[in-house]
Design a protein around this motif. Sequence first.
Motif, PDB file in Angstrom:
ATOM      1  N   ALA A 104       0.832  -1.204   0.000  1.00  0.00           N
ATOM      2  CA  ALA A 104       0.000   0.000   0.000  1.00  0.00           C
ATOM      3  C   ALA A 104       0.869   1.257   0.000  1.00  0.00           C
ATOM      4  O   ALA A 104       0.558   2.249  -0.678  1.00  0.00           O
ATOM      5  N   HIS A 108       2.419   1.649  -3.447  1.00  0.00           N
ATOM      6  CA  HIS A 108       1.390   2.121  -4.387  1.00  0.00           C
ATOM      7  C   HIS A 108       1.202   3.634  -4.240  1.00  0.00           C
ATOM      8  O   HIS A 108       1.170   4.372  -5.240  1.00  0.00           O
ATOM      9  N   LYS A 109       1.078   4.085  -3.008  1.00  0.00           N
ATOM     10  CA  LYS A 109       0.884   5.515  -2.775  1.00  0.00           C
ATOM     11  C   LYS A 109       2.079   6.316  -3.277  1.00  0.00           C
ATOM     12  O   LYS A 109       1.919   7.373  -3.914  1.00  0.00           O
TER      13      LYS A 109
END
Length: 209
Positions: free
Chosen positions: A185, A188-189
């Motif tokens: 996550a 991805h950010k």
Amino acid sequence: MPSPSSRRPSRAGYQRLPRDERRDQILGVARRMFTEVPYADVSTAAIAREAGVQRGLIHYYFGTKRELFLEVVRGLTVSYAGQAPPADPTLPLEETVDLCVHLFLDAAESNADTWLAALDAEGFGQDPELRRIVNKTRDATVEHMLTLLHVPEPTDTLRAVLRTYSGLAEVATRQWLQEKTLSRAQVHKLLAGSLLVLVREIAPAVERA
């Protein structure tokens, strides 16, 4: 301890296949093994056992372990380059970037060991042919990104800027898959946010400079 005969490919289960099918079968086994096991720990003998063929058949179709590995990497890099969705002019830029990053991380995660080995030429040093394959894939990925981002007349400067982004993506992927310092996550950010800023702000500034 198993007898030597029990370690040989079973001829009872052997099935004669057309040349292309047999080659694809060996390639599929090699791809799985290089994905699951570091390059240095994979042998053509082990691949032959898993595929149920004689080792000489691997050398006949592919040559050395290095050449078989290069063929696996070619297939994987083509897969990475094709992960992006078709261009959709109605999709907002943020959603396009988010989807591209999601698909890229899916591909990297499902082939982690081979992906990292391809970047490092792990197991046999800096290999010019491997570097050529990876660079060609980076270039193809940049062109696909330009299409998705709806850039009608991209300049060489913009292409160069996007190539530098591939370096960020590779390092971030390593931090997630190998170093375990970032979660998926978080990566991805990082990648989605960086690409948006790169396209909207940094690339135009570089062009002006």
